[in-house]
Design a protein around this motif. Structure first.
Motif, PDB file in Angstrom:
ATOM      1  N   THR A 260       0.839  -0.986  -0.184  1.00 56.63           N
ATOM      2  CA  THR A 260      -0.358  -0.333   0.036  1.00 56.63           C
ATOM      3  C   THR A 260       0.544   1.190  -0.167  1.00 56.63           C
ATOM      4  N   PRO A 261       0.344   2.317  -0.752  1.00 57.93           N
ATOM      5  CA  PRO A 261       1.232   3.142  -0.264  1.00 57.93           C
ATOM      6  C   PRO A 261       1.005   4.227   0.894  1.00 57.93           C
ATOM      7  N   ILE A 262       2.340   4.783   1.380  1.00 59.00           N
ATOM      8  CA  ILE A 262       2.253   5.113   2.247  1.00 59.00           C
ATOM      9  C   ILE A 262       1.534   6.444   2.922  1.00 59.00           C
ATOM     10  N   ASP A 270       7.195  -2.716  -7.449  1.00 58.72           N
ATOM     11  CA  ASP A 270       6.416  -3.450  -7.445  1.00 58.72           C
ATOM     12  C   ASP A 270       6.807  -4.811  -7.238  1.00 58.72           C
ATOM     13  N   ALA A 271       8.028  -5.418  -6.808  1.00 57.38           N
ATOM     14  CA  ALA A 271       8.524  -6.613  -5.180  1.00 57.38           C
ATOM     15  C   ALA A 271       7.926  -5.653  -4.129  1.00 57.38           C
ATOM     16  N   ASP A 272       7.998  -4.685  -3.836  1.00 58.95           N
ATOM     17  CA  ASP A 272       7.110  -4.696  -2.834  1.00 58.95           C
ATOM     18  C   ASP A 272       4.987  -5.290  -2.815  1.00 58.95           C
ATOM     19  N   ALA A 298      -7.777  -7.090   3.441  1.00 56.62           N
ATOM     20  CA  ALA A 298      -6.788  -6.117   3.346  1.00 56.62           C
ATOM     21  C   ALA A 298      -6.126  -6.548   1.920  1.00 56.62           C
ATOM     22  N   LEU A 299      -6.817  -7.277   0.844  1.00 52.62           N
ATOM     23  CA  LEU A 299      -6.749  -7.194  -0.409  1.00 52.62           C
ATOM     24  C   LEU A 299      -7.608  -6.661  -0.906  1.00 52.62           C
ATOM     25  N   SER A 300      -8.554  -6.555  -0.886  1.00 44.69           N
ATOM     26  CA  SER A 300      -9.889  -5.326  -1.248  1.00 44.69           C
ATOM     27  C   SER A 300      -9.038  -4.334  -1.407  1.00 44.69           C
ATOM     28  N   SER A 301      -8.614  -4.078  -0.500  1.00 49.98           N
ATOM     29  CA  SER A 301      -8.147  -2.447  -0.365  1.00 49.98           C
ATOM     30  C   SER A 301      -6.436  -1.573  -1.023  1.00 49.98           C
ATOM     31  N   LEU A 302      -5.947  -3.205  -1.961  1.00 50.09           N
ATOM     32  CA  LEU A 302      -5.019  -2.698  -2.617  1.00 50.09           C
ATOM     33  C   LEU A 302      -5.181  -2.139  -3.924  1.00 50.09           C
ATOM     34  N   PRO A 303      -4.873  -1.916  -3.996  1.00 53.35           N
ATOM     35  CA  PRO A 303      -3.982  -1.349  -5.703  1.00 53.35           C
ATOM     36  C   PRO A 303      -4.697  -2.605  -6.875  1.00 53.35           C
ATOM     37  N   GLY A 304      -4.955  -2.324  -8.020  1.00 53.04           N
ATOM     38  CA  GLY A 304      -5.349  -3.826  -8.642  1.00 53.04           C
ATOM     39  C   GLY A 304      -6.443  -4.840  -8.513  1.00 53.04           C
ATOM     40  N   ARG A 305      -7.178  -3.749  -7.820  1.00 57.36           N
ATOM     41  CA  ARG A 305      -8.712  -4.539  -7.538  1.00 57.36           C
ATOM     42  C   ARG A 305      -9.270  -5.669  -8.307  1.00 57.36           C
TER      43      ARG A 305
END
Length: 432
Positions: A260-262, A270-272, A298-305
């Motif tokens: 997640t971006p701080i 990309d690796a993170d 947690a997964l639903s909050s990430l980019p690449g939805r």
């Protein structure tokens, strides 16, 4: 003369009608009479959300003025959730010296409330001393905060260490926080100290790494967040061990934070992003149902939805636990392209699950005025379990915007249900 008498009688009757009786009871602060009069009023005139909101606000004021600490705190919390609709009543309670009301106002940035709280710093009541630190200036009150960080009351210690992170990079403060994070007997104090240490950067990393082994899970989770705030580069190396281990609460939080971006200027590499997402996808198959639910959120909050939506729909199809199915469906509601799968799962829970998961599904669906959902919530208002009645009252008034359905809950035998219903009615009125 007879004509004048008839007019006078008509005016008296009008002034003493159901609406006037409700208003008169509210004006003198008589909640039971106001509720009885409102029931008569709604029989003849139907529901009046504004009039009902006045009763709800009075009820919260009465509870907020009372001596029962839990009920007072709950009522003031509901007033704060109501925004501008509860602000005047919060002010009245604050003027009466009710500390939870002062705290609620101080947290909105009210300088007068902050100053009043600061003046209570020498109170003999630990709750009041802890609250007073909301009004403290970390620079001007440095010595007070340091003293309170080691005083006997854990409530006061926690309030003090929560503020000390603002004094970074002061090395004396860091050493005190490290001491509290390591040896304080109260997990809440250790968690607060760990979070504050996240502001001290690399200098605090070793202590924060150590706290990943704290015996209490909440402290370990606080350490994960603090490590990332302290230094992303070192966090990457520290989190690697968590991501290689079987799923855990701390591992899931580490994966979410890593991907997640701080902030806008510090996006994950990309690796993170790949490492975090891969771990969360694996956690969807964890043996522990709670971990599966946490991973889904947690997964639903990430980019690449969109990619997350596919994985979550697959997890939903194989999930046996109703509570986790609800968590996954709620997460899917936020993902473009997955709304239909989410709605189907929520309706299945609504119609087929008698537990809290089914009721929570009804609460979500009630936002769109789903008739089956509203019927389920109406039935839940007479469930034996007060937690079901509280959820139903909130959903009907605040989510479905049907405060009239909740009027009866203002007379519930359980004070928690009454307070939740009153707060939701007031919030619904504010929203309109």
């Amino acid at each position: 003369m007879r004509w004048l008498l008839l007019v006078s009688l008509a005016l008296v009757a009008c002034g003493g009608g159901p609406r006037a009786q409700v208003q008169s009871a509210v004006d003198v602060g008589d909640v039971p009479t106001a509720l009885t009069a409102y029931e008569r009023f709604r029989v003849s005139d139907g529901d009046d959300p504004a009039l009902l909101a006045r009763i709800a606000e009075l009820m919260l004021y009465v509870e907020g003025s009372g001596d029962d600490a839990d009920r007072q705190s709950a009522a003031i919390h509901e007033l704060s959730l109501a925004g501008t609709a509860g602000r005047e009543t919060l002010g009245r309670l604050a003027d009466a010296g009710k500390v939870p009301a002062l705290v609620a106002l101080a947290r909105t940035g009210d300088e007068s409330a902050r100053r009043t709280l600061r003046g209570m710093a020498d109170s003999t009541d630990a709750f009041v001393r802890a609250a007073s630190l909301l009004g403290a200036s970390v620079e001007q009150d440095r010595e007070l905060l340091l003293a309170y960080a080691v005083e006997p009351s854990s409530r006061v210690r926690q309030a003090a260490v929560s503020r000390l992170g603002d004094l970074a990079p002061d090395s004396d403060v860091r050493l005190l926080l490290e001491d509290r994070a390591r040896i304080d007997p109260d997990a809440g104090v250790r968690s607060a100290a760990v979070r504050a240490l996240g502001s001290f950067g690399v200098a605090a990393i070793e202590l924060l790494r150590e706290r990943l082994s704290d015996p209490v899970g909440s402290v370990r989770t606080a350490a994960v967040e603090a490590i990332l705030r302290a230094d992303r580069e070192q966090a990457r190396a520290i989190f690697a061990a968590l991501l290689e281990a079987p799923p855990s609460v701390q591992g899931i939080e580490a994966a979410r934070l890593l991907a997640t971006p701080i902030d806008r200027n510090d996006p994950p590499t990309d690796a993170d992003a790949v490492a975090g997402r891969t771990f969360l996808l694996g956690a969807l198959a964890a043996a522990d149902a709670n971990l599966r639910g946490q991973a889904a959120v947690a997964l639903s909050s990430l980019p690449g939805r969109a990619e997350s939506g596919v994985a979550l729909e697959q997890a939903l199809a194989r999930e046996p636990d109703a509570t986790v199915r609800f968590s996954i469906a709620r997460a899917l509601m936020r993902l473009p392209g997955s709304e239909q799968a989410a709605l189907a799962a929520l309706r299945a829970l609504l119609l087929g699950d008698p537990t809290m998961a089914g009721l929570q599904a009804a609460a979500l669906l009630a936002e769109s005025r789903d008739s089956d959902a509203i019927a389920r919530l109406d039935r839940a208002l007479i469930e034996p379990d007060p937690s079901f009645r509280r959820v139903a009252a909130r959903a009907l008034a605040r989510d479905a915007m049907l405060p009239g359905h909740v009027a009866g809950a203002l007379s519930d035998v359980d004070p928690g249900v009454r307070i939740a219903a009153a707060g939701s009615i007031l919030a619904a009125h504010a929203a309109e």
